[in-house]
Design a protein around this motif. Structure first.
Motif, PDB file in Angstrom:
ATOM      1  N   VAL A 291      31.171  48.145  48.151  1.00 27.84           N
ATOM      2  CA  VAL A 291      31.104  49.397  47.390  1.00 27.84           C
ATOM      3  C   VAL A 291      31.671  49.205  45.994  1.00 27.84           C
ATOM      4  O   VAL A 291      31.037  49.553  44.987  1.00 27.84           O
ATOM      5  N   ILE A 292      32.867  48.625  45.898  1.00 26.48           N
ATOM      6  CA  ILE A 292      33.533  48.559  44.597  1.00 26.48           C
ATOM      7  C   ILE A 292      32.789  47.640  43.632  1.00 26.48           C
ATOM      8  O   ILE A 292      32.735  47.902  42.424  1.00 26.48           O
ATOM      9  N   CYS A 293      32.172  46.581  44.152  1.00 26.29           N
ATOM     10  CA  CYS A 293      31.511  45.626  43.258  1.00 26.29           C
ATOM     11  C   CYS A 293      30.087  46.033  42.911  1.00 26.29           C
ATOM     12  O   CYS A 293      29.465  45.412  42.053  1.00 26.29           O
ATOM     13  N   ASN A 294      29.556  47.055  43.569  1.00 26.24           N
ATOM     14  CA  ASN A 294      28.246  47.575  43.204  1.00 26.24           C
ATOM     15  C   ASN A 294      28.336  48.901  42.459  1.00 26.24           C
ATOM     16  O   ASN A 294      27.306  49.486  42.113  1.00 26.24           O
ATOM     17  N   ALA A 295      29.548  49.379  42.221  1.00 27.33           N
ATOM     18  CA  ALA A 295      29.767  50.615  41.469  1.00 27.33           C
ATOM     19  C   ALA A 295      30.170  50.252  40.040  1.00 27.33           C
ATOM     20  O   ALA A 295      31.232  49.659  39.826  1.00 27.33           O
ATOM     21  N   ASN A 300      34.983  46.499  37.308  1.00 29.03           N
ATOM     22  CA  ASN A 300      35.895  45.814  36.395  1.00 29.03           C
ATOM     23  C   ASN A 300      37.358  46.218  36.598  1.00 29.03           C
ATOM     24  O   ASN A 300      38.207  45.911  35.761  1.00 29.03           O
ATOM     25  N   THR A 301      37.656  46.891  37.705  1.00 25.07           N
ATOM     26  CA  THR A 301      39.037  47.286  38.004  1.00 25.07           C
ATOM     27  C   THR A 301      39.654  46.409  39.082  1.00 25.07           C
ATOM     28  O   THR A 301      40.786  46.657  39.491  1.00 25.07           O
ATOM     29  N   THR A 302      38.942  45.402  39.552  1.00 29.31           N
ATOM     30  CA  THR A 302      39.411  44.612  40.689  1.00 29.31           C
ATOM     31  C   THR A 302      40.365  43.503  40.268  1.00 29.31           C
ATOM     32  O   THR A 302      40.193  42.874  39.224  1.00 29.31           O
ATOM     33  N   VAL A 303      41.374  43.286  41.124  1.00 27.97           N
ATOM     34  CA  VAL A 303      42.249  42.110  41.031  1.00 27.97           C
ATOM     35  C   VAL A 303      42.018  41.339  42.328  1.00 27.97           C
ATOM     36  O   VAL A 303      42.227  41.873  43.420  1.00 27.97           O
ATOM     37  N   ASN A 304      41.588  40.100  42.208  1.00 23.66           N
ATOM     38  CA  ASN A 304      41.112  39.353  43.375  1.00 23.66           C
ATOM     39  C   ASN A 304      42.269  38.775  44.185  1.00 23.66           C
ATOM     40  O   ASN A 304      42.477  37.559  44.241  1.00 23.66           O
ATOM     41  N   GLU A 411      43.466  32.864  33.166  1.00 25.49           N
ATOM     42  CA  GLU A 411      42.313  32.693  32.317  1.00 25.49           C
ATOM     43  C   GLU A 411      41.014  33.110  33.011  1.00 25.49           C
ATOM     44  O   GLU A 411      40.065  33.558  32.364  1.00 25.49           O
ATOM     45  N   ASP A 412      40.980  32.938  34.317  1.00 21.80           N
ATOM     46  CA  ASP A 412      39.764  33.283  35.057  1.00 21.80           C
ATOM     47  C   ASP A 412      39.832  34.676  35.686  1.00 21.80           C
ATOM     48  O   ASP A 412      39.082  34.972  36.616  1.00 21.80           O
ATOM     49  N   PHE A 413      40.730  35.530  35.187  1.00 17.70           N
ATOM     50  CA  PHE A 413      40.892  36.856  35.767  1.00 17.70           C
ATOM     51  C   PHE A 413      39.564  37.616  35.778  1.00 17.70           C
ATOM     52  O   PHE A 413      39.136  38.126  36.818  1.00 17.70           O
ATOM     53  N   HIS A 414      38.894  37.719  34.630  1.00 17.85           N
ATOM     54  CA  HIS A 414      37.645  38.460  34.564  1.00 17.85           C
ATOM     55  C   HIS A 414      36.521  37.745  35.302  1.00 17.85           C
ATOM     56  O   HIS A 414      35.634  38.396  35.881  1.00 17.85           O
ATOM     57  N   ALA A 415      36.560  36.426  35.305  1.00 13.43           N
ATOM     58  CA  ALA A 415      35.536  35.661  36.017  1.00 13.43           C
ATOM     59  C   ALA A 415      35.582  35.895  37.522  1.00 13.43           C
ATOM     60  O   ALA A 415      34.581  35.768  38.217  1.00 13.43           O
ATOM     61  N   LYS A 416      36.763  36.254  38.021  1.00 12.47           N
ATOM     62  CA  LYS A 416      36.920  36.482  39.465  1.00 12.47           C
ATOM     63  C   LYS A 416      36.621  37.907  39.886  1.00 12.47           C
ATOM     64  O   LYS A 416      36.684  38.236  41.058  1.00 12.47           O
ATOM     65  N   GLN A 417      36.293  38.760  38.931  1.00 13.82           N
ATOM     66  CA  GLN A 417      36.006  40.149  39.253  1.00 13.82           C
ATOM     67  C   GLN A 417      34.551  40.271  39.735  1.00 13.82           C
ATOM     68  O   GLN A 417      33.607  40.097  38.969  1.00 13.82           O
ATOM     69  N   CYS A 418      34.405  40.557  41.014  1.00 15.00           N
ATOM     70  CA  CYS A 418      33.080  40.797  41.607  1.00 15.00           C
ATOM     71  C   CYS A 418      32.111  39.668  41.324  1.00 15.00           C
ATOM     72  O   CYS A 418      30.938  39.896  40.977  1.00 15.00           O
TER      73      CYS A 418
END
Length: 419
Positions: A291-295, A300-304, A411-418
């Motif tokens: 749900v969160i990664c298709n919304a 872009n609010t996820t912390v992996n 450094e890969d924070f955004h890359a790991k989001q969804c």
């Protein structure tokens, strides 16, 4: 004669047809213009005086709280024989600012559930603050089926309805235990955006595509009062194309706006995905993630990271290792605020309570709200400080701060989001 008459008829017939067409056109334009003008005026009147046609247009995620110290909403769940463990975990997690829902599923006896209900009712601190509630209408939870997801949504709905303002929702079980105090956790979370969702996830579902996504299972907990394992349907299904599947940890810290979205579902995505995961094996490891990664408003609010210390086999099996004293230092070094899975009355819990939380085995964890030092015999409301925003963070806050700052600064924070 007939030929001449035909020529005369042609002379007047063509002007007649043209005049009729012109008249029809003028009437049409007149009617359309006046109708449009009237409709425009009516529409403007409706916009001013009536509610929107679609109710969903009035539904929006809650705005983050402006309170400098956040509030947390916990679900602590258990099954048959977990009553005592659940009580201990609840007291170790307790803080007057937070909200709590505790749940023993229908596999637990009525006597065990009644004992827990009496515990919640009779604790003077809980009674004074009114922030602990038991899910009285218990659900039957099959942990490999969707009933664990529906139970989580049920508790979240109760906390939204009865729990007032809070900022994050945390789902735990009776076999979880904190590694930091609530003062440590609240202090650290007060320094980060409240829109963040701590949810371990990946779109690389690998073997799960063939062993979980394509098979179809039925969870007896959806229709039966007797707990039994899921059973399999012979037919297979294809992977969805309308949305992308994600998987990860079943334990998470979710923001209030995202929980609002999951329950209200104003664009219908949460309901569509929930129907799909009703026949998905181990759906708690995929529903919220998908749900969160298709919304668009939440991906872009996820912390992996799930903010847990869990010891798995390699490759992971269905359940993690039970933690013991041998795992103590690794738990501390992980800087995580929670750990699982603990056996009932596991001795390492006493060590965590005394060394990390500053309380004894049956006491409340001391902090800015509590004057005593973890004495289990002191539970009177007189020991609650009125100003519950007073926090006394300790070494646990420093450990947790290192973990969260490291996650957000990677450094890969955004890359790991969804991804």
């Amino acid at each position: 004669m007939e030929t001449g008459g035909g020529k005369k008829k042609k002379k007047w017939f063509l002007p007649l047809v043209l005049s009729l067409l012109l008249s029809t056109l003028l009437v049409f334009v007149s009617v359309f213009t006046s109708s449009s003008s009237y409709s425009s005026q009516l529409y403007k009147t409706q916009v001013k005086n009536e509610v929107p046609v679609f109710v969903e247009s009035k539904l929006r995620a809650s705005a983050p709280s402006s309170d400098p110290v956040p509030r947390l909403a916990y679900l602590i769940s258990g099954s048959m024989g977990d009553g005592e463990s659940l009580k201990r975990t609840l007291k170790a997690l307790y803080h007057p600012r937070n909200q709590y829902a505790v749940h023993l599923d229908l596999e637990a006896s009525a006597e065990e559930r009644l004992e827990l209900a009496n515990f919640v009712r009779d604790q003077p601190v809980f009674a004074k603050m009114g922030n602990v509630r038991m899910v009285v209408r218990a659900n039957l939870v099959t942990y490999r089926g969707p009933t664990m997801v529906t139970n989580t949504l049920h508790a979240a709905a109760i906390l939204l309805k009865e729990g007032g303002d809070w900022d994050w929702f945390i789902n735990l079980s009776a076999s979880d235990y904190p590694l930091v105090t609530q003062d440590d956790l609240l202090h650290t979370l007060s320094t980060i955006p409240r829109s963040l969702n701590f949810i371990e996830h990946t779109s690389d579902i690998g073997w799960k595509e063939y062993q979980r996504a394509k098979p179809v299972i039925i969870d007896p907990g959806l229709y039966s009062l007797q707990k039994s394992d899921v059973f399999w349907v012979s037919e297979k299904r294809s992977v969805p194309t309308a949305y992308k599947l994600f998987t990860g940890s079943a334990w998470m810290i979710l923001s209030r706006p995202f929980i609002d979205f999951c329950l209200w579902g104003w664009d219908n995505l949460p309901r569509i995905v929930l129907m799909y995961y009703a026949n998905f094996l181990s759906s708690p490891e995929g529903y919220f993630h998908t749900v969160i990664c298709n919304a668009e408003e939440f991906r872009n609010t996820t912390v992996n990271h799930d903010l847990h210390f869990i010891s798995w086999d390699n490759p992971p099996k269905q359940h993690p290792h039970f933690l013991t004293n041998d795992d103590y230092q690794r738990m501390v070094d992980s800087n995580a605020p929670f750990a699982r899975k603990f056996g009932r009355n596991e001795p390492v819990l006493d060590k965590i309570s005394s060394d990390l939380l500053g309380c004894n085995a049956d006491g409340f964890v001391p902090g800015g709200w509590l004057r005593n030092q973890g004495n289990s015999n002191v539970t009177l409301p007189d020991h609650i400080i009125t100003n519950t925003t007073e926090l006394r963070p300790g070494p646990g806050a420093e450990r947790l701060k290192r973990l969260i700052n490291g996650l957000l600064a990677a450094e890969d924070f955004h890359a790991k989001q969804c991804s």
